[in-house]
Design an enzyme around this catalytic site. Structure first.
Site, PDB file in Angstrom:
ATOM      1  N   ASP A 135      41.126  24.653  31.502  1.00 24.23           N
ATOM      2  CA  ASP A 135      41.383  26.064  31.774  1.00 24.23           C
ATOM      3  C   ASP A 135      42.824  26.386  31.411  1.00 24.23           C
ATOM      4  O   ASP A 135      43.744  25.671  31.813  1.00 24.23           O
ATOM      5  CB  ASP A 135      41.152  26.344  33.272  1.00 24.23           C
ATOM      6  N   ASP A 171      41.750  32.051  30.623  1.00 23.69           N
ATOM      7  CA  ASP A 171      41.668  32.952  31.764  1.00 23.69           C
ATOM      8  C   ASP A 171      42.210  34.349  31.433  1.00 23.69           C
ATOM      9  O   ASP A 171      43.301  34.470  30.868  1.00 23.69           O
ATOM     10  CB  ASP A 171      42.504  32.338  32.894  1.00 23.69           C
ATOM     11  N   GLU A 204      38.051  34.530  28.345  1.00 21.95           N
ATOM     12  CA  GLU A 204      37.514  35.355  29.421  1.00 21.95           C
ATOM     13  C   GLU A 204      38.086  36.747  29.180  1.00 21.95           C
ATOM     14  O   GLU A 204      39.214  37.031  29.556  1.00 21.95           O
ATOM     15  CB  GLU A 204      37.948  34.811  30.788  1.00 21.95           C
ATOM     16  N   HIS A 231      32.382  30.464  38.759  1.00 19.24           N
ATOM     17  CA  HIS A 231      33.049  30.404  40.054  1.00 19.24           C
ATOM     18  C   HIS A 231      33.463  31.782  40.571  1.00 19.24           C
ATOM     19  O   HIS A 231      33.979  31.892  41.680  1.00 19.24           O
ATOM     20  CB  HIS A 231      34.278  29.498  39.957  1.00 19.24           C
ATOM     21  N   ASP A 232      33.277  32.816  39.769  1.00 20.38           N
ATOM     22  CA  ASP A 232      33.627  34.173  40.201  1.00 20.38           C
ATOM     23  C   ASP A 232      32.408  35.017  40.551  1.00 20.38           C
ATOM     24  O   ASP A 232      32.541  36.197  40.873  1.00 20.38           O
ATOM     25  CB  ASP A 232      34.405  34.900  39.089  1.00 20.38           C
TER      26      ASP A 232
HETATM   27  C1  GLC Z   1      39.892  34.769  36.302  1.00 24.05           C
HETATM   28  C2  GLC Z   1      39.390  33.570  37.065  1.00 24.05           C
HETATM   29  C3  GLC Z   1      39.449  33.883  38.514  1.00 24.05           C
HETATM   30  C4  GLC Z   1      40.884  34.151  38.885  1.00 24.05           C
HETATM   31  C5  GLC Z   1      41.512  35.222  37.993  1.00 24.05           C
HETATM   32  C6  GLC Z   1      43.001  35.198  38.085  1.00 24.05           C
HETATM   33  O1  GLC Z   1      39.097  35.883  36.460  1.00 24.05           O
HETATM   34  O2  GLC Z   1      38.115  33.213  36.627  1.00 24.05           O
HETATM   35  O3  GLC Z   1      38.910  32.870  39.309  1.00 24.05           O
HETATM   36  O4  GLC Z   1      40.955  34.570  40.206  1.00 24.05           O
HETATM   37  O5  GLC Z   1      41.211  35.025  36.639  1.00 24.05           O
HETATM   38  O6  GLC Z   1      43.525  34.056  37.471  1.00 24.05           O
END
Ligand code: GLC
Ligand code: CA
Length: 556
Positions: free
Chosen positions: A100, A201, A257, A331-332
């Site tokens: 990540d 991320d 992402e 995980h979100d």
């Molecule tokens: C992304 C991650 C999430 C995190 C956010 C801030 O959306 O997947 O878990 O809280 O970024 O880093």
């Protein structure tokens, strides 16, 4: 075949949330040695790539997505030697590792920020985004993704810094070339260590273009930063620079992402290979809500019509132009069988398999989130104190403590949609704490582990696990699953999600009943061939049984 072959297109990726995967030293927190211990389990499942969520030193305000040292391992996850052993174990088994990359922001404990906040003339000042206040308040009206203002006042220098997430996650200033040098050096360092890719991320937010007030939704408290720092031209420029300076020197899987619209997605993951290999879109999960100022917190379900409209739009929009990542869980998000399927004892297994079929037969690289392959369900916590997630507690403060939402409503929204639903420990077996830890787990184990656990499923030919294993094997066997076209079928059907994939005369037909009822389905002529996989032993002509999924393979 039109698409160019690539290993990352043919792969299946498995996401590990390390905190919840496997604890080996009894402290209740999963660790890297735990991942190493379970590599044979993953190899047996057949996945090609393992993506591990952050394991770096972090004060854990956002479970590791607030990093204080990009080149280290958090002691609670182990040591660099443990990491090296894990990487070696993954490579030894012919799998790859994606890590990540969280570089929109650092932790406020990162040495860059510790320096930056000391004084206005500190050499690191410009590594972050500092502004004077406006009329005694923050520099502009932006709200953070986790509630509250996106600006934090800092007394030492009487200025505010920007944090699009928690105040403990200050945003890096990518406009500063030194920041980019530092990030690219760090990425190169990991690549030289032998990792095989990056999951980036919130990468769509790195290019801030201006700091103008954003639109405030009706009834909302803050303005949106969307226009100024989401998917900007500047972000694309930085990604191209990253590609030239780092990514192109290695053979990597890169996934951003990034969300946004189909058009925006195409730019990130375009087949012209200037930026990233693929992106995660969000519309089919974050986009399902009531459209109120509460955002994701609602009773909104996942109606077939909405999900299909969104997913088909992405399938058709990207094919031939860009590469997609297909997933329902991470995980979100809450657990997919609870959100899109049916987690009652009667239908859990069938609907988990149906959803898996729908995703794994689509165009794009499929992602499996740990526990999904067991059909793990939401946690359904009943007390606020059961939740650990900062997002939940902030939302409670913003909406319930302020009297705007009834506590019972909010607890119901949390039970449906909160991130901790997917963060409960992996259910390995039926021993105490599901074999996850001999200590006290950091987040409660779901009580259904006696019924749902890996040990039972690996040995049961009809389990969700063995169904995933077969789906993965099929992807590795039939090019049409990876490279075929995508053609929606039965677009107005109330109950059935159906599509075809075609490649050089080979036709794959996918039929999924989204409901708990037997429904009519007449698709005989258009679907030549034999059943390749199904979640029912017996198909009844002309109908689909509750949550039935059928894939047929034939010749045109
Ligand atoms: C992304 C991650 C999430 C995190 C956010 C801030 O959306 O997947 O878990 O809280 O970024 O880093
Ligand atoms: Ca541990």
């Amino acid at each position: 075949m039109n698409e160019k072959r690539a290993w990352w297109k043919e792969a299946v990726v498995y996401q590990i949330y390390p905190r919840s995967f496997q604890d080996t030293n009894g402290d209740g927190v999963g660790d890297l040695n735990g991942i190493t211990k379970r590599l044979d389990y993953l190899k047996n499942l057949g996945v090609d790539v393992i993506w591990v969520s952050p394991f770096y030193p972090s004060p854990n305000y956002d479970n590791g997505y607030d990093i204080s040292d990009y080149r280290g391992i958090h002691p609670e996850f182990g040591t660099m030697e443990d990491f090296d052993r894990m990487l070696h174990g993954i490579h030894e088994r012919g799998m790859k590792l994606v890590i990540d990359l969280v570089v929109n922001h650092t932790s406020w404990d990162h040495p860059f920020f510790v320096e930056s906040r000391k004084s206005k003339d500190n050499p690191y000042r410009d590594y972050y985004i500092w502004r004077d206040g406006n009329n005694g308040g923050p520099p502009n009206n932006w709200g953070s993704c986790f509630s509250g203002s996106a600006w934090q006042y800092d007394e030492a220098t009487d200025q505010y810094y920007l944090h699009l997430f928690t105040p403990q996650q200050p945003d890096l200033n990518w406009a500063n070339p030194e920041v980019r040098d530092r990030v690219f050096d760090m990425m190169t360092w990991w690549c030289d260590k032998g990792i095989d890719g990056f999951r980036m991320d919130v990468i769509g937010m790195i290019g801030k273009e201006n700091y103008l007030d954003g639109a405030v939704p009706p009834g909302g408290l803050y303005g949106s930063f969307e226009k100024s720092c989401q998917h900007t031209e500047t972000t694309h420029r930085y990604l191209r620079e990253m590609r030239e300076r780092v990514l192109d020197k290695y053979d990597l899987l890169t996934v951003g992402e990034a969300g946004g619209t189909v058009e925006q997605g195409i730019r990130y993951a375009s087949l012209d290979e200037k930026e990233l290999n693929m992106i995660f879109s969000f519309e089919h999960n974050d986009g399902l809500n009531d459209g109120t100022e509460l955002g994701k917190w609602s009773d909104h379900g996942a109606p077939l019509k909405e999900v299909r409209e969104i997913m088909n739009r992405w399938q058709l929009g990207l094919i031939g132009k860009a590469w997609n990542s297909v997933y329902l869980s991470n995980h979100d998000q809450p657990r997919q069988v609870s959100r899109y399927g049916n987690d009652s004892p009667l239908f859990r297994v069938r609907s988990a398999k149906m959803l898996a079929t729908l995703i794994h037969m689509m165009h794009g690289t499929p992602y499996i989130y740990n526990g999904e392959e067991l059909g793990m369900t939401n946690a359904y916590f009943t007390r606020l104190s059961d939740y650990q997630d900062v997002e939940v507690h902030n939302a409670w403060k913003q909406w319930v403590a302020s009297g705007r939402v009834h506590p019972e409503d909010m607890m119901r929204y949390f039970a449906r949609i909160a991130r901790d639903n997917a963060r409960t420990p992996m259910q390995w077996d039926d021993t105490p704490n599901a074999g996850f830890t001999t200590g006290t787990p950091w987040l409660a184990v779901n009580r259904n582990y006696l019924m749902i656990n890996a040990e039972d499923e690996v040995g049961d030919p009809d389990s969700v696990y063995n169904y995933y294993k077969e789906l993965i094997r099929l992807r590795h066997t039939h090019d049409v699953i990876v490279y075929g076209s995508f053609e929606p079928l039965l677009n107005d059907d109330e109950n059935v999600y159906a599509y075809r994939r075609v490649l050089d005369g080979t036709v794959l037909t996918v039929l999924c009943n989204w409901t708990d009822r037997t429904v009519p389905c007449g698709l005989k002529e258009e679907s030549p061939g034999d059943i390749l996989i199904s979640n029912y032993a017996l198909h009844k002509e002309g109908v689909l049984q509750p949550y039935e999924a059928i894939v047929k393979l034939g010749k045109e």
